[in-house]
Design a protein around this motif. Sequence first.
Motif, mmCIF file in Angstrom:
data_model
loop_
_atom_site.group_PDB
_atom_site.id
_atom_site.type_symbol
_atom_site.label_atom_id
_atom_site.label_comp_id
_atom_site.label_asym_id
_atom_site.label_seq_id
_atom_site.Cartn_x
_atom_site.Cartn_y
_atom_site.Cartn_z
ATOM 1 N N SER A 197 0.930 -1.504 -0.155
ATOM 2 C CA SER A 197 -0.113 -0.152 0.073
ATOM 3 C C SER A 197 0.548 1.395 -0.046
ATOM 4 N N LEU A 198 -0.107 2.518 -0.688
ATOM 5 C CA LEU A 198 1.146 3.618 -0.204
ATOM 6 C C LEU A 198 1.061 3.979 1.151
ATOM 7 N N HIS A 199 0.586 3.779 1.966
ATOM 8 C CA HIS A 199 0.719 4.099 3.845
ATOM 9 C C HIS A 199 2.023 3.270 3.851
ATOM 10 N N ASP A 200 1.995 2.422 3.504
ATOM 11 C CA ASP A 200 3.254 1.113 3.913
ATOM 12 C C ASP A 200 4.176 1.782 3.349
ATOM 13 N N ALA A 201 4.506 2.335 1.548
ATOM 14 C CA ALA A 201 5.462 2.358 1.018
ATOM 15 C C ALA A 201 6.400 4.137 1.922
ATOM 16 N N GLN A 202 5.118 5.569 2.679
ATOM 17 C CA GLN A 202 5.162 6.231 2.932
ATOM 18 C C GLN A 202 6.059 5.894 4.667
ATOM 19 N N ALA A 203 5.205 5.087 4.956
ATOM 20 C CA ALA A 203 5.840 4.575 6.787
ATOM 21 C C ALA A 203 7.454 4.411 6.231
ATOM 22 N N LEU A 204 7.952 3.472 5.496
ATOM 23 C CA LEU A 204 9.349 2.974 5.926
ATOM 24 C C LEU A 204 9.779 4.194 4.938
ATOM 25 N N LEU A 205 9.724 4.434 3.718
ATOM 26 C CA LEU A 205 10.722 5.065 3.167
ATOM 27 C C LEU A 205 10.507 7.259 4.012
#
Length: 209
Positions: A173-181
């Motif tokens: 999800s985009l949420h996961d991408a934003q959290a990690l990056l």
Amino acid sequence: MAVIPFYGTDRSGLFAIERAAMDRQGLVINALDRLLPDGVVADIGAGDGFTAERLTTPRRWVVPLEPAAAMIRPDRILPWVQADAEHLPFGPAILDGVYATWAYFFSRGWDPAPGLKELRRAIRSQGTIAIVDNLGGDEFTALSDRDITADVDFWTARGFELEIIETAFVFESLHDAQALLGFYFGDRGRDGARLRVGFRAGIFVAHPT
């Protein structure tokens, strides 16, 4: 210092996102499976044993070496060793191969030579050493405001050959991408987050005599 300081023991949720998204196709693991020999192989900085478990075969016994006790997963039936790369608990010329994936052997800003010397001591003649690191020139490393790539000259000067793997982070999800990056790179990472972020991995391979 490491390009991204290790965080797996105290941010397990983020580590799980990284583990699932990074090289989702398994291209790096497939390449390591092809490059590594049968016999006894050590995984330096093995984390939770994800890669060691996948590279273990009936003919290849992978020993995960991890300094952080909290990362060791007893549910993964592996011959765990708690130790670090600079003090390998192996006798001379006992390993058929050794590898590290984005762990310890970063060659900018510090000297990985003590760990590399230990690897050469512990590996058999003509055994395989494989080191995986970022190459740069990709979407992932462009998110950083500092150089988080391998020093290719460092490795080639020490007899390593380079194999390039074009792969990607692929997020659920985009949420996961934003959290990690965002954790990695701050606002620049959050703003640049997308479901697929390409990166180039380099596998530096040597066969010490």
